[in-house]
Write an enzyme that holds these catalytic residues in place. Structure first.
Site, PDB file in Angstrom:
ATOM      1  CB  SER A  36      48.172  33.110  41.353  1.00  0.00           C
ATOM      2  OG  SER A  36      49.233  33.276  42.365  1.00  0.00           O
ATOM      3  CE1 TYR A  42      52.348  32.307  37.478  1.00  0.00           C
ATOM      4  CE2 TYR A  42      52.106  33.293  39.847  1.00  0.00           C
ATOM      5  CZ  TYR A  42      51.938  32.337  38.766  1.00  0.00           C
ATOM      6  OH  TYR A  42      50.916  31.231  39.261  1.00  0.00           O
TER       7      TYR A  42
HETATM    8  N1  LIG Z   1      52.280  25.803  42.286  1.00  0.00           N
HETATM    9  C1  LIG Z   1      51.752  27.009  42.908  1.00  0.00           C
HETATM   10  O1  LIG Z   1      52.273  27.363  44.160  1.00  0.00           O
HETATM   11  C2  LIG Z   1      50.691  27.890  42.163  1.00  0.00           C
HETATM   12  C3  LIG Z   1      50.172  29.001  42.899  1.00  0.00           C
HETATM   13  C4  LIG Z   1      49.202  29.707  42.273  1.00  0.00           C
HETATM   14  C5  LIG Z   1      48.645  29.349  41.260  1.00  0.00           C
HETATM   15  N2  LIG Z   1      49.354  28.530  40.552  1.00  0.00           N
HETATM   16  C6  LIG Z   1      48.813  28.081  39.097  1.00  0.00           C
HETATM   17  O2  LIG Z   1      48.072  26.812  38.934  1.00  0.00           O
HETATM   18  C7  LIG Z   1      48.461  26.331  37.561  1.00  0.00           C
HETATM   19  C8  LIG Z   1      49.133  25.025  37.606  1.00  0.00           C
HETATM   20  O3  LIG Z   1      50.403  25.112  38.155  1.00  0.00           O
HETATM   21  P1  LIG Z   1      51.324  24.061  38.804  1.00  0.00           P
HETATM   22  O4  LIG Z   1      51.868  24.540  40.061  1.00  0.00           O
HETATM   23  O5  LIG Z   1      50.555  22.802  38.958  1.00  0.00           O
HETATM   24  O6  LIG Z   1      52.380  23.842  37.768  1.00  0.00           O
HETATM   25  P2  LIG Z   1      53.105  22.830  36.691  1.00  0.00           P
HETATM   26  O7  LIG Z   1      53.313  21.447  37.714  1.00  0.00           O
HETATM   27  O8  LIG Z   1      54.358  23.345  36.039  1.00  0.00           O
HETATM   28  O9  LIG Z   1      52.032  22.407  35.692  1.00  0.00           O
HETATM   29  C9  LIG Z   1      51.917  23.373  34.531  1.00  0.00           C
HETATM   30  C10 LIG Z   1      51.059  22.591  33.641  1.00  0.00           C
HETATM   31  O10 LIG Z   1      50.664  23.374  32.631  1.00  0.00           O
HETATM   32  C11 LIG Z   1      51.069  22.563  31.286  1.00  0.00           C
HETATM   33  N3  LIG Z   1      51.332  23.623  30.174  1.00  0.00           N
HETATM   34  C12 LIG Z   1      52.389  24.660  30.250  1.00  0.00           C
HETATM   35  N4  LIG Z   1      52.541  25.352  28.980  1.00  0.00           N
HETATM   36  C13 LIG Z   1      51.195  24.634  28.458  1.00  0.00           C
HETATM   37  C14 LIG Z   1      50.939  25.033  27.075  1.00  0.00           C
HETATM   38  N5  LIG Z   1      51.379  26.221  26.324  1.00  0.00           N
HETATM   39  N6  LIG Z   1      49.647  24.381  26.728  1.00  0.00           N
HETATM   40  C15 LIG Z   1      49.194  23.384  27.584  1.00  0.00           C
HETATM   41  N7  LIG Z   1      49.531  23.191  28.614  1.00  0.00           N
HETATM   42  C16 LIG Z   1      50.563  23.582  29.116  1.00  0.00           C
HETATM   43  C17 LIG Z   1      51.956  21.798  31.543  1.00  0.00           C
HETATM   44  O11 LIG Z   1      52.388  20.728  30.911  1.00  0.00           O
HETATM   45  P3  LIG Z   1      53.168  20.677  29.573  1.00  0.00           P
HETATM   46  O12 LIG Z   1      54.681  21.391  29.734  1.00  0.00           O
HETATM   47  O13 LIG Z   1      53.278  19.230  29.059  1.00  0.00           O
HETATM   48  O14 LIG Z   1      52.507  21.345  28.517  1.00  0.00           O
HETATM   49  C18 LIG Z   1      51.692  21.381  33.137  1.00  0.00           C
HETATM   50  O15 LIG Z   1      50.704  20.538  32.825  1.00  0.00           O
HETATM   51  C19 LIG Z   1      49.256  27.376  36.933  1.00  0.00           C
HETATM   52  O16 LIG Z   1      48.461  28.221  36.235  1.00  0.00           O
HETATM   53  C20 LIG Z   1      49.701  28.296  37.910  1.00  0.00           C
HETATM   54  O17 LIG Z   1      49.946  29.571  37.626  1.00  0.00           O
HETATM   55  C21 LIG Z   1      50.194  27.622  40.783  1.00  0.00           C
END
Ligand SMILES: NC(=O)c1ccc[n+]([C@@H]2O[C@H](COP(=O)([O-])OP(=O)(O)OC[C@H]3O[C@@H](n4cnc5c(N)ncnc54)[C@H](OP(=O)(O)O)[C@@H]3O)[C@@H](O)[C@H]2O)c1
Length: 251
Positions: free
Chosen positions: A135, A148
């Site tokens: 991120s 985070y």
């Molecule tokens: N959204 C943003 O603005 C943003 C910005 C920068 C970086 N990111 C990064 O992008 C990535 C995806 O984020 P997102 O925004 O798409 O979030 P999200 O919609 O909450 O998706 C998170 C995913 O991770 C899975 N997950 C959570 N705990 C897990 C575990 N213990 N084992 C396996 N899978 C797990 C969740 O599924 P389950 O709960 O079913 O396991 C879900 O599929 C993350 O690493 C986040 O830090 C996001």
């Protein structure tokens, strides 16, 4: 020949949109997350090309077993995208190291365990591509994102360290640093999110970036400029800006 990808964190948000894009790009995608129903639902879009492999990435033995199972059933993995992660805000007042540990267990250790499982296989084959989703909050310490941001800075440092050695083995490594993306992770935020992009736009930026030879994929470009400028400022100026991000709950 069909290309095989493995995306963790693919049941929602960025990972889910990326799966659709990779399928359009000709991949068969192994999809992993804990939620089996959400993975099954995702697979209905293209059952031949989206194959669920439920996994909790914090379970080291399960990560090894699922990696083995994916390769035994689909063949050698060409591309891994490790996106499983979570985010909760934290503040100096009421700081709780248990929350820090939970985020490190998932964001850092979960990713490290996936790297541990796939790197020897790709090194032995002298090919493959791994992308780790970190991120922009790993660039600068931002109020509310102490734990985070620390996990994402750790991932950046880890990948920077591994990159030259993996390259010498013929394995490509990419770090992905998104800005704000509209997903369930950020939908709980109650503050303005500058330069917010959709999960589909994020997936396109990632997929397009993976086809280049850049180490880092950072988007959107306005956020990339903002965090790089902030990072380059002396601390006095940097804190003058980040102090303005403090919210009543963080005072
Ligand atoms: N959204 C943003 O603005 C943003 C910005 C920068 C970086 N990111 C990064 O992008 C990535 C995806 O984020 P997102 O925004 O798409 O979030 P999200 O919609 O909450 O998706 C998170 C995913 O991770 C899975 N997950 C959570 N705990 C897990 C575990 N213990 N084992 C396996 N899978 C797990 C969740 O599924 P389950 O709960 O079913 O396991 C879900 O599929 C993350 O690493 C986040 O830090 C996001």
């Amino acid at each position: 020949m069909t290309k095989i990808a493995w995306v963790t964190g693919s049941s929602s948000g960025i990972g889910r949109s990326l799966v659709y894009r990779l399928v359009r790009d000709g991949y068969t995608v192994a999809v992993s997350a804990r939620g089996t129903d959400a993975l099954a639902d995702l697979a209905t879009a293209a059952p031949q090309h989206i194959r669920p492999f439920p996994l909790d990435v914090t379970d080291k033995a399960a990560v090894q077993a699922v990696t083995e199972t994916i390769e035994a059933s689909l063949g050698p993995i060409d591309l891994c995208v490790f996106a499983a992660g979570s985010y909760t805000r934290d503040y100096a007042a009421g700081f709780d190291s248990d929350r820090t540990r939970q985020m490190f267990d998932l964001n850092v250790m979960g990713t490290a365990q996936c790297l541990e499982a796939i790197m020897p296989r790709m090194i032995a084959r002298k090919r493959g591509h791994i992308a780790v989703v970190a991120s922009v909050s790993g660039y600068v310490g931002l109020p509310g994102a102490a734990s985070y941001g620390a996990t994402k800075a750790a991932l950046n440092a880890m990948c920077e360290a591994l990159y030259p050695e993996l390259a010498a083995h013929g394995v490509k490594l990419t770090i992905v640093n998104p800005g704000f993306v509209d997903t369930p992770l950020t939908q709980k935020n109650d503050f303005p999110m500058p330069f917010l992009v959709s999960a589909e736009e994020a997936a396109d930026s990632i997929a397009d970036g993976l086809n280049t030879d850049r180490f880092e994929i950072i988007f959107p470009w306005k956020m990339a400029i903002a965090v790089r400028l902030l990072h380059a400022l002396p601390h006095k100026l940097r804190f003058a800006i980040t102090r303005r991000m403090l919210r009543p709950s963080g005072l």
